[in-house]
Design a protein around this motif. Structure first.
Motif, PDB file in Angstrom:
ATOM      1  N   GLY A  18       0.883  -0.970  -0.148  1.00  0.00           N
ATOM      2  CA  GLY A  18      -0.155   0.024   0.107  1.00  0.00           C
ATOM      3  C   GLY A  18       0.931   1.200   0.150  1.00  0.00           C
ATOM      4  O   GLY A  18       2.067   1.323  -0.513  1.00  0.00           O
ATOM      5  N   PRO A  19       0.358   2.459   0.170  1.00  0.00           N
ATOM      6  CA  PRO A  19       0.938   3.662   0.373  1.00  0.00           C
ATOM      7  C   PRO A  19       2.166   3.695   1.467  1.00  0.00           C
ATOM      8  O   PRO A  19       2.029   2.826   2.323  1.00  0.00           O
ATOM      9  N   GLN A 203       4.990   8.478  -7.558  1.00  0.00           N
ATOM     10  CA  GLN A 203       4.358   9.176  -6.617  1.00  0.00           C
ATOM     11  C   GLN A 203       3.255   9.984  -7.021  1.00  0.00           C
ATOM     12  O   GLN A 203       2.409  10.357  -6.222  1.00  0.00           O
ATOM     13  N   THR A 204       3.183  10.418  -8.219  1.00  0.00           N
ATOM     14  CA  THR A 204       2.235  11.273  -8.770  1.00  0.00           C
ATOM     15  C   THR A 204       1.235  10.418  -9.859  1.00  0.00           C
ATOM     16  O   THR A 204       1.658   9.360 -10.078  1.00  0.00           O
ATOM     17  N   ASP A 205       0.403  10.916 -10.548  1.00  0.00           N
ATOM     18  CA  ASP A 205      -0.437  10.510 -11.426  1.00  0.00           C
ATOM     19  C   ASP A 205      -0.084  10.652 -12.783  1.00  0.00           C
ATOM     20  O   ASP A 205      -0.804  10.238 -13.831  1.00  0.00           O
ATOM     21  N   ASN A 211       0.059  16.638  -7.595  1.00  0.00           N
ATOM     22  CA  ASN A 211      -0.676  16.749  -6.620  1.00  0.00           C
ATOM     23  C   ASN A 211       0.213  17.190  -5.401  1.00  0.00           C
ATOM     24  O   ASN A 211       1.543  17.635  -5.887  1.00  0.00           O
ATOM     25  N   LYS A 213       1.450  15.689  -3.043  1.00  0.00           N
ATOM     26  CA  LYS A 213       2.661  14.532  -2.737  1.00  0.00           C
ATOM     27  C   LYS A 213       3.751  15.064  -3.344  1.00  0.00           C
ATOM     28  O   LYS A 213       4.758  14.449  -3.043  1.00  0.00           O
ATOM     29  N   PHE A 236       4.948   7.482  -1.618  1.00  0.00           N
ATOM     30  CA  PHE A 236       4.556   6.842  -2.777  1.00  0.00           C
ATOM     31  C   PHE A 236       3.303   6.158  -2.640  1.00  0.00           C
ATOM     32  O   PHE A 236       3.090   5.667  -1.481  1.00  0.00           O
ATOM     33  N   GLU A 237       2.854   5.806  -3.885  1.00  0.00           N
ATOM     34  CA  GLU A 237       1.441   5.262  -3.949  1.00  0.00           C
ATOM     35  C   GLU A 237       1.536   3.606  -3.834  1.00  0.00           C
ATOM     36  O   GLU A 237       2.715   3.164  -3.887  1.00  0.00           O
ATOM     37  N   SER A 238       0.474   3.044  -3.802  1.00  0.00           N
ATOM     38  CA  SER A 238       0.247   1.468  -3.683  1.00  0.00           C
ATOM     39  C   SER A 238       1.137   1.117  -5.063  1.00  0.00           C
ATOM     40  O   SER A 238       0.884   1.591  -6.242  1.00  0.00           O
ATOM     41  N   SER A 239       1.790   0.044  -5.012  1.00  0.00           N
ATOM     42  CA  SER A 239       2.560  -0.539  -6.040  1.00  0.00           C
ATOM     43  C   SER A 239       2.935  -1.894  -5.449  1.00  0.00           C
ATOM     44  O   SER A 239       2.560  -2.644  -4.606  1.00  0.00           O
ATOM     45  N   ARG A 244       9.486  -0.936  -6.248  1.00  0.00           N
ATOM     46  CA  ARG A 244      10.121  -0.157  -5.031  1.00  0.00           C
ATOM     47  C   ARG A 244      11.628  -0.467  -4.750  1.00  0.00           C
ATOM     48  O   ARG A 244      12.228   0.477  -4.130  1.00  0.00           O
TER      49      ARG A 244
END
Length: 619
Positions: A18-19, A203-205, A211, A213, A236-239, A244
């Motif tokens: 997750g995050p 980290q971003t879209d 955003n 973040k 960081f977003e979910s991945s 990572r």
């Protein structure tokens, strides 16, 4: 996975996380002789740092521009009160505020005269009647003006409240982690530097600076020893966990585009003998957060290490620090939750233990890790709870919150707990950097006794450094990181070098003492022989009759000139003998220069305080 009496084995799958918050701690040396208060004061004065807090006091120190911000806030409130008083016709308030603020009073007075003159003329001239709509417009204008002023005040309050809360949280964690006696000595200063904005993958879209973040917090810790730490916090977003692996190293964080303020960039470009015009980027026309911001892009790959070098160069140039800019980076990865098919900790470790070992050891070939490699790459869990784990190695640490998305026993995530671990690890890293510097200094000054006492004292403090950590497992975490970095063997080597240096200095001092004793004895014999002359005046009379034209008589030529002066010559001989005696015996062989510790004012203290209290649940 168990279902009734039957056990179903999960098929092979990737570990999904997750995050994730990642802290990159760069530890470097500003020099043992560098006064950390002076560095902090300089950074605040130049606007490189926005706020600071000392270990001994909860009061937040801010850059001087916030003093003007507070002045603007008070002025906005006064204008709002003035405007409301004029609208109500409250003359006592108008007169009182005019006396307290004459300049504001004159400005508002002119507006008031103009306002009431227009109203008076409208009442006196019959054709100029005040329509209800016009009165409503006047009231709405006054309300809008007050609303705008109050909104400006709220923006100022919100901005400062965030800074006060974050610095208050830092102080609360320090009070919980360290012994009170250690904090009273003010061993470090925490500063919040100007942030930067980065377009970082994961980290971003995908939209550049898309955003909030994308804003990266930058925090600096200055220790009294001269060691400094710069920490970048990236969310960081979910991945997948495999994606990572690059984030475990600062050099693996690619930043195609970044935005930095001029307060950071100006000293940086000057440190490389350049100018802002040499930058490959554009500057925004608008002022944001009191600064001008540059959007930088480069054809070469830019990493987080490059961003650190910019901040490091800006700090060193601004504070005139010229020592060697060596550093090392340690990474703390905090996983908020787990999002794969697994639903328990045991199940997850069965399927993803190798991936965890690769993440902790910063290696991407986790599939090929052997059982022997697992023992080497995956350190022991430093936590004794079932809700979270911490695996710390010599270069990075991984903190996992055992919360499985969609499961019934989802565990609450605590950002404060991350900061506890970050504080303990950072303290260990600072001690390691200081120990390396001390070892180099001892080996480089084997024949100099100038700093021996301070080196012995510094070594004793380092050996017992972890004892100041008094909260939870903080001491165990610091000791484990010390062990993985090889600090115990470094201490042993430093102790051996100290003992060797003492032996060398003892031999040198014995040799110097012997030489000094010989010179002193010879000087004493010469002085005693001359002073013991039965009559210096008679001796000079003998000298006066010596033929100095040839032979050994030429040696007495200077004394013959003195003997010709009679009583003055005799007095001159006495003074010369006395000067030789004092110069050899009375004057100390080494002079000590006294140094005065000048108190440094860090900056301007914000008058309001925020106290943060941590509950026992925020572990």
């Amino acid at each position: 996975m168990r279902f009734g009496r039957f056990t179903f084995k999960q098929p092979a799958h990737q570990a999904m996380i997750g995050p994730t918050g990642v802290y990159y701690v760069f530890t470097f040396d500003l020099g043992a002789s560098r006064k950390y208060e002076q560095v902090a004061a300089k950074l605040l004065r130049l606007g490189i740092a926005e706020s600071a807090i000392t270990a001994a006091s909860p009061q937040v120190i801010v850059t001087p521009k916030f003093k003007q911000l507070l002045h603007n806030k008070h002025k906005a409130l006064k204008v709002s009160d003035f405007n409301a008083a004029i609208h109500r016709g409250s003359w006592p308030v108008i007169i009182k505020e005019s006396i307290r603020s004459p300049s504001l009073g004159r400005s508002v007075a002119r507006l008031a005269v103009s306002y009431y003159a227009s109203r008076l003329l409208r009442h006196k001239i019959p054709v100029a009647k005040i329509e209800p709509e016009e009165s409503i417009r006047e009231d709405s204008f006054t309300e809008k003006l007050n609303a705008d002023l109050r909104e400006a005040v709220d923006i100022i309050d919100d901005s400062m409240r965030n800074k006060l809360m974050y610095r208050g949280l830092d102080h609360a964690i320090d009070r919980k982690m360290f012994a009170p006696g250690y904090l009273q000595d003010n061993p470090f200063i925490r500063l919040q530097l100007k942030p930067f904005q980065g377009n970082i993958s994961g980290q971003t879209d995908g939209t550049p600076f898309g955003n909030s973040k994308s804003w990266i917090d930058v925090d600096l810790v200055l220790y009294h020893s001269g060691i400094a730490q710069l920490c970048f916090s990236i969310a960081f977003e979910s991945s997948s966990m495999a994606s990572r692996f690059n984030a475990t190293s600062a050099k693996g964080v690619i930043i195609p585009q970044s935005r930095l303020c001029e307060e950071i960039l100006k000293p940086y470009v000057r440190s490389i003998s350049g100018s802002l015009n040499d930058l490959s980027g554009t500057v925004a026309s608008d002022i944001e957060g009191g600064s001008k911001w540059w959007t930088l892009s480069s054809t070469e790959t830019t990493t987080l290490s490059d961003i650190f070098n910019i901040y490091d160069a800006a700090i060193r140039y601004s504070c005139r620090i010229r020592n060697d800019a060596t550093w090392f980076c340690y990474t703390l990865i905090c996983i908020e939750s787990l999002e794969c098919r697994c639903r328990s900790r045991d199940d997850w470790m069965v399927h993803h233990k190798k991936e965890l070992a690769g993440l902790a050891a910063r290696v991407g070939w986790h599939e090929n890790i052997s059982e022997r490699g697992m023992q080497k790459f995956l350190p022991e869990d430093l936590f004794e709870t079932v809700s979270s784990s911490l695996y710390a190695s010599f270069a990075s640490a991984v903190r996992i919150n055992w919360s499985f998305v969609g499961s019934a026993d989802e565990v609450e995530y605590s950002h404060v707990a991350n900061l506890h671990d970050l504080t303990a690890i950072s303290y260990s890293l600072a001690g390691y950097q200081q120990a390396k510097r001390l070892d180099r200094a001892i080996r480089g000054s084997m024949r100099s006794s100038r700093h021996l006492d301070s080196q012995v004292e510094e070594f004793a403090e380092l050996r017992h450094g972890v004892e100041v950590l008094t909260y939870g497992t903080a001491r165990e975490i610091a000791e484990h990181v010390d062990s993985s970095l090889g600090v115990p063997s470094l201490y042993q080597r430093t102790l051996t070098n100290l003992e060797m240096k003492r032996d060398v200095l003892a031999a040198i001092q014995a040799k110097r003492a012997s030489r000094r004793a010989n010179v002193t004895a010879a000087a004493a014999l010469v002085a005693a022989a001359i002073i013991a002359l039965p009559n210096v005046d008679d001796g000079l009379k003998v000298v006066a009759n010596i033929d100095t034209s040839n032979g050994v008589g030429r040696i007495a030529a200077p004394l013959k000139e003195i003997a010709a002066q009679g009583a003055n010559g005799t007095w001159m001989v006495y003074l010369a003998v006395l000067a030789i005696f004092i110069g050899v015996i009375a004057i100390p062989w080494s002079s000590r220069r006294r140094t005065w510790n000048r108190r440094v004012r860090l900056g301007w203290r914000w008058p309001e305080e925020v106290t943060v209290e941590l509950s026992d649940d925020e572990v």
